[in-house]
Structures are given as C-alpha cells and as structure tokens.
Design an enzyme around this catalytic site. Structure first.
Site, short mmCIF file in Angstrom:
data_model
loop_
_atom_site.label_atom_id
_atom_site.label_comp_id
_atom_site.label_asym_id
_atom_site.label_seq_id
_atom_site.Cartn_x
_atom_site.Cartn_y
_atom_site.Cartn_z
N GLY A 208 0.83 -1.20 0.00
CA GLY A 208 0.00 0.00 0.00
C GLY A 208 0.85 1.24 0.00
O GLY A 208 2.06 1.18 -0.25
N ASN A 209 0.24 2.38 0.27
CA ASN A 209 1.00 3.63 0.36
C ASN A 209 0.34 4.54 1.41
O ASN A 209 -0.69 4.19 1.98
CB ASN A 209 1.10 4.30 -1.01
CG ASN A 209 -0.26 4.67 -1.55
OD1 ASN A 209 -0.94 5.53 -1.02
ND2 ASN A 209 -0.67 3.97 -2.60
N ARG A 210 0.94 5.70 1.62
CA ARG A 210 0.53 6.55 2.76
C ARG A 210 -0.58 7.54 2.43
O ARG A 210 -0.87 8.43 3.20
CB ARG A 210 1.75 7.31 3.30
CG ARG A 210 2.80 6.38 3.89
CD ARG A 210 3.80 7.15 4.72
NE ARG A 210 4.57 8.09 3.94
CZ ARG A 210 4.52 9.41 4.05
NH1 ARG A 210 3.70 9.98 4.91
NH2 ARG A 210 5.27 10.18 3.29
#
Ligand code: PMT
Length: 398
Positions: A208-210
C-alpha cells in the site's frame, strides 16, 4: 455581482468593528441585502443603530428577540444567505467556529448555513500568531471557509504587526470571488479519485502507500460546493463521507480502473488524486504466509494498469504527480506520456506537503508547459485553484 444577493454580515467584538460599518454601507450600495448580526461585545464598540441606518434592515443583536420578522431566525438567516461574512472576526469567535460552538446568534447562523462563509480575522498580532488561533484558522480553511488574511500595519495597541482588518475593497473582492465560484461548476459531472490502492499479498498483508485521501476528498467537497455532480472513487480512506457526493469504494488498482471506466461515461472531468500502486503481487496467496516456513520470501510483482493513461473520452483529464526530485521535469514527462490536460506536481518532500498533510505545495502545469506555482496552502485551497484551472478548459472541450 452583489445585486440581489443576501449577505449575512457578522460583526464581533474587535476594535475594527467600526470598519464593518463601511463594509455594510458599500455592500448595500452595490445592491446586496445586508442582514447584520452583532455579538454582544460588538455592540459595546459600535451601535446597532449605525448598521440599521446604513443597511436599511433590522439588526440582530440577540438570540431571543421577539422583534424579528422571522420565527426561527438563525435558520431563516442561514438559509437566506448567499454568503456569510464575519468581519471583524475575533480570536474568540474563530475558536468557537472551529469547535462548532453555537452560543450566540452569529455562531448559530454559521453552524446552520450551507452558504459559503468568509472570515476576516482582526486582532492583536500576538493573538493572531498564537498557534491555537492558527490551528483554528487551518481547521476552518480545511472545511472550506475562506479566510481573508489580516494586513500588516499599525494596530490598536500602537505597535506595528499583522492583525489589521483589510480594506473594504479587499473584503468585497473576496466575497465576489466566492460568489462567482459558488455555482460555476453547475451541471458539470466530475469524477475524482482519492486515497491509495492496496494490492493483496495474502489474506492479511498488502502493498500500500501513505495516501490519506485528504487531497481527493478536498477536491470532491470543493467541486460539490461549486454546484458540480461528483462521483468520488475512494480507495482505503477513513475520512467522513462528503455530503451530496456519490461514493464508490475500491481496494485495488484493478477495482479502481473498473470504477473509473464506469464513472467517466458521462463525465466532463476526471481528476486522479489517488496514489495508485504501480506494481502488485502476481498472485494473492490463498493462506497467510507463515514466518516459520521460510527465512526469506521472494514476491514477484507485475505492473498494474495505468488507469489515467489508458482511459479515453471527451472529458478533461487531470493527473497528480507525487515527486521527490526534479518535480517539474518529472511531472511534465507524465503529462505528456498520459496525454493529460493538466498535471498537479506535488513535491512530497516539502514540509507540510504531500501524503496525509492538511496542507499542500503544488505546481499546476498545462499541456503547453506553462507552470503555476502555488504557495503552501490548505488542501481545500489547492482544490479550489485546480478547479479554477479546470473551468478555464471547458470552452476548449466544447
Ligand atoms: O491522499 P493524501 O494523503 O491527501 O495525499 C495526496 C497525494 C500525495 C496522494 C496526492 O496529492 C498525489 O500526489 N497523488 C498522486 C500520487 C501518485 O501516485 O502519483 P504518480 O506519479 O504515481 O501517478 C501519476 C498519475 O497517474 C496520478 O494521477 C495517479 O493517480 C495516476 N496513476 C498512477 C498509476 C497507475 N497505475 N494508474 C494511474 O492512473
């Protein structure tokens, strides 16, 4: 522009309250119906009679008067307002508005209105700079309030500092800009993506990412407030759902692609603020990987579809570019490669900018390579600027 508009003018108890008389007078002369609401403190500094004579309207001075022409006055004023303007706005009233406190007529009207709200802070410079006042103003900006920054100059204390109520002309200019924006996307259909996709590794893990979704949600909220019909495609965001917006929730890049392709069928604009994974595990493992089984594991990753680069149709396409180096050059490459109308270059290393921040620092680049560099501002303000640029492109698209 102001003719026939109803401006609810809230005056609070700062020494600049006397300047509100000039604002009320100029707004009335420009054809607006000015409904003045004064806090108790404001009435110690300027007489309601002055405002009544300048606006030719009754002035509201408390919650429970029987003299009013309305039965539920705060609701009636909130609904009648084309815009609510609080000038001057003291630190105290700003704090109440930020906290949603409704303990007088003005704070009740602001809480009850769906009209745009313009806040003009004026106070001692130390009170203005105080982090709590700045935090409260940031919260209001993030909710879509327009803040007209105070000016630098001589303050009531005799000292020089930032805290003076701006000249009437500047406040009127801000009101006009807000009123122009209010309906300028009416009947337009915007598709906006927000958040970050998650690509599953096994039933419990993902890549995933932020991305928090704040940027995309701010665009959706701003577009809705400007009259657009908005479809928001949201990937793994835990923010409150914006009112009046159709939401489709997705997890992966593939799901986002499918949702975007469905949504853009009758769209005028696609804005992709989402951080989409560029790679995903080739296949999701059916059972949880057990650490006892292997000291190291190798994941084979494959490319995800380039949604923005592949979706086509007669609509305006706007991308974001999250960059940590050579921001403008890299963003320009993406604009060309994906054939976009605009790209918003996002320097994710700048303080207060990028993932999960409430503010952002961006450069908007058009297909001719022109750049518009914006200072650090709230994501809502960035959203308004992007929509201003999108609006300019409508005549070209026909
Ligand atoms: O959500 P926040 O916490 O508020 O943070 C905001 C943000 C940093 C996520 C946002 O401002 C931002 O920069 N979004 C784009 C991030 C990104 O993934 O950029 P990119 O350079 O990888 O992609 C370029 C464009 O192509 C983007 O519009 C992206 O949505 C799109 N894309 C990318 C990959 C892919 N497979 N398909 C796509 O459509």
């Amino acid at each position: 522009m102001l003719k026939g508009k109803t401006i609810v003018l809230g005056i609070t108890g700062g020494i600049a309250a006397y300047k509100a008389a000039d604002l009320a007078s100029k707004l009335t002369q420009a054809g607006a119906r000015v409904e003045t609401v004064m806090t108790e403190a404001a009435q110690k500094l300027i007489s309601p009679l002055t405002l009544r004579n300048l606006t030719h309207r009754p002035v509201v001075t408390d919650m429970f008067t029987m003299a009013s022409e309305y039965s539920e006055e705060h609701i009636a004023l909130a609904e009648a307002a084309s815009a609510v303007v609080v000038a001057p706005a003291t630190a105290n009233t700003i704090a109440k508005l930020a906290a949603g406190i409704a303990d007088n007529m003005l704070t009740c009207v602001v809480l009850a209105t769906e009209a745009p709200v313009i806040v003009c802070p004026a106070m001692n410079d130390v009170m203005y700079r105080n982090p709590v006042t700045q935090e409260n103003l940031s919260r209001l900006r993030a909710r879509g309030f327009t803040i007209v920054e105070p000016e630098y100059g001589r303050l009531a204390s005799g000292k020089l500092g930032r805290g003076r109520l701006p000249e009437t002309a500047r406040i009127i200019e801000a009101i006009e800009q807000v009123l122009v924006r209010k309906e300028d996307l009416k009947d337009k259909r915007l598709v906006i993506t927000a958040g970050g996709t998650r690509e599953p590794i096994d039933p419990v893990r993902h890549i995933g990412n932020r991305s928090s979704g704040k940027m995309g949600y701010a665009i959706a909220e701003a577009a809705r407030a400007r009259g657009a019909r908005v479809s928001l495609i949201s990937a793994n965001v835990s923010l409150p759902e914006p009112a009046g917006v159709e939401i489709t929730r997705v997890n992966t890049a593939d799901e986002m692609k499918e949702a975007v392709e469905r949504a853009v069928k009758d769209a005028d604009v696609l804005i992709m603020a989402a951080a989409v994974a560029d790679y995903r595990p080739e296949k999701m493992l059916p059972a949880k990987i057990k650490k006892e089984d292997a000291e190291t594991i190798v994941l084979k990753l494959v490319r995800t579809p380039d949604i923005l680069g592949s979706v086509r149709g007669n609509f305006i396409r706007v991308g974001f570019a999250a960059e940590s180096e050579d921001v403008i050059a890299n963003a320009k490459k993406k604009l060309t490669a994906k054939g976009l109308d605009l790209i918003v270059a996002n320097d994710i290393t700048a303080p207060g900018s990028g993932f999960d921040a409430d503010t952002n620092r961006v450069v908007i680049i058009d297909r001719d390579g022109n750049t518009q560099e914006l200072p650090l501002m709230s994501k809502r303000e960035v959203a308004e600027k992007i929509l201003d640029r999108v609006k300019e492109l409508f005549p070209r698209k026909g």
